[in-house]
Design an enzyme around this catalytic site. Sequence first.
Site, PDB file in Angstrom:
ATOM      1  N   ARG A  54      48.129  36.153  41.553  1.00  0.00           N
ATOM      2  CA  ARG A  54      46.844  35.460  41.599  1.00  0.00           C
ATOM      3  C   ARG A  54      46.707  34.644  40.322  1.00  0.00           C
ATOM      4  O   ARG A  54      47.595  34.668  39.478  1.00  0.00           O
ATOM      5  CB  ARG A  54      45.663  36.419  41.835  1.00  0.00           C
ATOM      6  CG  ARG A  54      45.803  37.841  41.407  1.00  0.00           C
ATOM      7  CD  ARG A  54      45.905  38.020  39.927  1.00  0.00           C
ATOM      8  NE  ARG A  54      44.808  37.367  39.261  1.00  0.00           N
ATOM      9  CZ  ARG A  54      44.831  36.921  38.036  1.00  0.00           C
ATOM     10  NH1 ARG A  54      45.924  37.053  37.275  1.00  0.00           N
ATOM     11  NH2 ARG A  54      43.791  36.321  37.485  1.00  0.00           N
ATOM     12  N   GLY A  55      45.581  33.925  40.204  1.00  0.00           N
ATOM     13  CA  GLY A  55      45.442  32.998  39.081  1.00  0.00           C
ATOM     14  C   GLY A  55      45.983  31.643  39.532  1.00  0.00           C
ATOM     15  O   GLY A  55      47.097  31.569  40.085  1.00  0.00           O
ATOM     16  N   ALA A  56      45.184  30.590  39.315  1.00  0.00           N
ATOM     17  CA  ALA A  56      45.497  29.291  39.916  1.00  0.00           C
ATOM     18  C   ALA A  56      46.933  28.800  39.659  1.00  0.00           C
ATOM     19  O   ALA A  56      47.652  28.455  40.607  1.00  0.00           O
ATOM     20  CB  ALA A  56      44.463  28.272  39.445  1.00  0.00           C
ATOM     21  N   ARG A  95      44.556  30.807  50.162  1.00  0.00           N
ATOM     22  CA  ARG A  95      43.387  30.930  49.268  1.00  0.00           C
ATOM     23  C   ARG A  95      42.804  29.530  49.085  1.00  0.00           C
ATOM     24  O   ARG A  95      43.511  28.609  48.684  1.00  0.00           O
ATOM     25  CB  ARG A  95      43.790  31.561  47.925  1.00  0.00           C
ATOM     26  CG  ARG A  95      44.200  33.034  48.091  1.00  0.00           C
ATOM     27  CD  ARG A  95      44.168  33.782  46.779  1.00  0.00           C
ATOM     28  NE  ARG A  95      42.823  34.015  46.322  1.00  0.00           N
ATOM     29  CZ  ARG A  95      42.535  34.459  45.098  1.00  0.00           C
ATOM     30  NH1 ARG A  95      43.501  34.711  44.237  1.00  0.00           N
ATOM     31  NH2 ARG A  95      41.282  34.665  44.735  1.00  0.00           N
ATOM     32  N   ASP A 249      39.837  27.458  38.457  1.00  0.00           N
ATOM     33  CA  ASP A 249      40.638  27.342  39.685  1.00  0.00           C
ATOM     34  C   ASP A 249      40.591  25.943  40.260  1.00  0.00           C
ATOM     35  O   ASP A 249      41.456  25.554  41.042  1.00  0.00           O
ATOM     36  CB  ASP A 249      40.156  28.357  40.723  1.00  0.00           C
ATOM     37  CG  ASP A 249      40.478  29.757  40.227  1.00  0.00           C
ATOM     38  OD1 ASP A 249      39.718  30.277  39.386  1.00  0.00           O
ATOM     39  OD2 ASP A 249      41.511  30.295  40.651  1.00  0.00           O
TER      40      ASP A 249
HETATM   41  O1  MRU Z   1      40.856  35.535  42.117  1.00  0.00           O
HETATM   42  P1  MRU Z   1      41.820  35.261  40.987  1.00  0.00           P
HETATM   43  O2  MRU Z   1      42.240  36.483  40.249  1.00  0.00           O
HETATM   44  O3  MRU Z   1      42.987  34.426  41.457  1.00  0.00           O
HETATM   45  O4  MRU Z   1      40.973  34.370  40.011  1.00  0.00           O
HETATM   46  C1  MRU Z   1      41.549  33.919  38.810  1.00  0.00           C
HETATM   47  C2  MRU Z   1      40.630  33.150  37.971  1.00  0.00           C
HETATM   48  O5  MRU Z   1      39.482  32.933  38.292  1.00  0.00           O
HETATM   49  C3  MRU Z   1      41.204  32.553  36.735  1.00  0.00           C
HETATM   50  O6  MRU Z   1      40.266  32.530  35.714  1.00  0.00           O
HETATM   51  C4  MRU Z   1      41.649  31.138  37.073  1.00  0.00           C
HETATM   52  O7  MRU Z   1      42.557  31.158  38.149  1.00  0.00           O
HETATM   53  C5  MRU Z   1      42.281  30.467  35.964  1.00  0.00           C
HETATM   54  S1  MRU Z   1      43.835  31.150  35.666  1.00  0.00           S
HETATM   55  C6  MRU Z   1      44.700  30.424  34.464  1.00  0.00           C
END
Ligand code: MRU
Length: 368
Positions: A54-56, A95, A249
């Site tokens: 996860r994480g963009a 997602r 994101d």
């Molecule tokens: O739902 P997630 O865990 O994918 O959400 C992640 C976030 O909101 C992060 O802050 C965002 O992706 C930035 S990551 C470098």
Amino acid sequence: MNIKGQHHHTIWVNEQNPNLIQAFDQRWFPHQIEVFDMSTSDAAAYAIKEMVVRGAPLIGVTAAYGMYLACIEAKEKDRPKEYIAEVATKLNATRPTAVNLQWALNEMLNAVHSISDPDQRVDAALKRANEIKEEDITICNHIGKHGLNLIEEIAERKQGEPVQILTHCNAGWLATIDWGTATSPVYQAHEKGIPVHVWVDETRPRNQGASLTAFELNEQGVPHTLINDNTGGHLMQHGLVDLVIVGTDRTTRNGDVANKIGTYLKALAAHDNQIPFYVALPSSTIDWTIKDGLKEIPIETRDEDEVKYIQGFVDGSVKSVLICPESTPAVNYGFDVTPAKYVTGLITERGICEASEKGLLGLFPEKA
Ligand code: MRU
């Protein structure tokens, strides 16, 4: 960054078998460090949807390797180009909020669309996926260098007292390949010997702050304290936060920022207390096609059980427990939008700018 003193990336191609992509399975961190195998594009789609990764930025890189696996699968298909396009559509639906996903899929489609030879297509897909991964590392490193200047300025004023930084969710190396976005300036300051301390929002419902950000800061030896999600405003009112840095994101052309649910409330509290609120992002997170984040960014709604249950480590294994009456309905919005007016600045790989179209175009004039 390191786990138990050993340097790792979040995702990699298996050294013995190039048809196998592997990633840390983040669902069980910090209690169990497991590796998730992806040898099909379906497995890559599952990994993104179920938040194995996860994480963009990491979602984008995983999708890129998913497309590489699709190119391998396409060798056995009658209509390979159609098959690859179908997989791209499937990955894109996993997602909705992180725009890096669409960005990476487009990069991969562009890399292979003119190639008809199946083996050459596989080679080109692997090459581009590896490049996207390597580019992400460089970009996050540059974000860190620019963000470091902000921390250095505050450190000068504080004369040896730690710079107090608050972050939300996990925009650390586990959300990227290495360094992270919001955490990259922190790691670089720590490496330079500048005293820093991070307030880590636990980030309900999935607790990415508690399970991932606290884990990675701990592994790098960065001083930090876990707080529940309601504490940030109180800390800010009492002068205990110098700087907020979060990830995103999707950021619009005008500088509106979608990030993990709860980010907006932190921005409001920072604004009320005149505390700088910065957002760190690679340019692949900017959606140049939209302006109004509140109206135009799709907000993911996830399973209500993520709110009703909480996961933790009990008697040697990871378990979930119900925290409300079983029949109580819950709603689970994954993200919220912080309007640009509450964002002090955007930290990108090309430098720091105002959260506005003018500011972003100053750094990315090719998008005018
Ligand atoms: O739902 P997630 O865990 O994918 O959400 C992640 C976030 O909101 C992060 O802050 C965002 O992706 C930035 S990551 C470098």
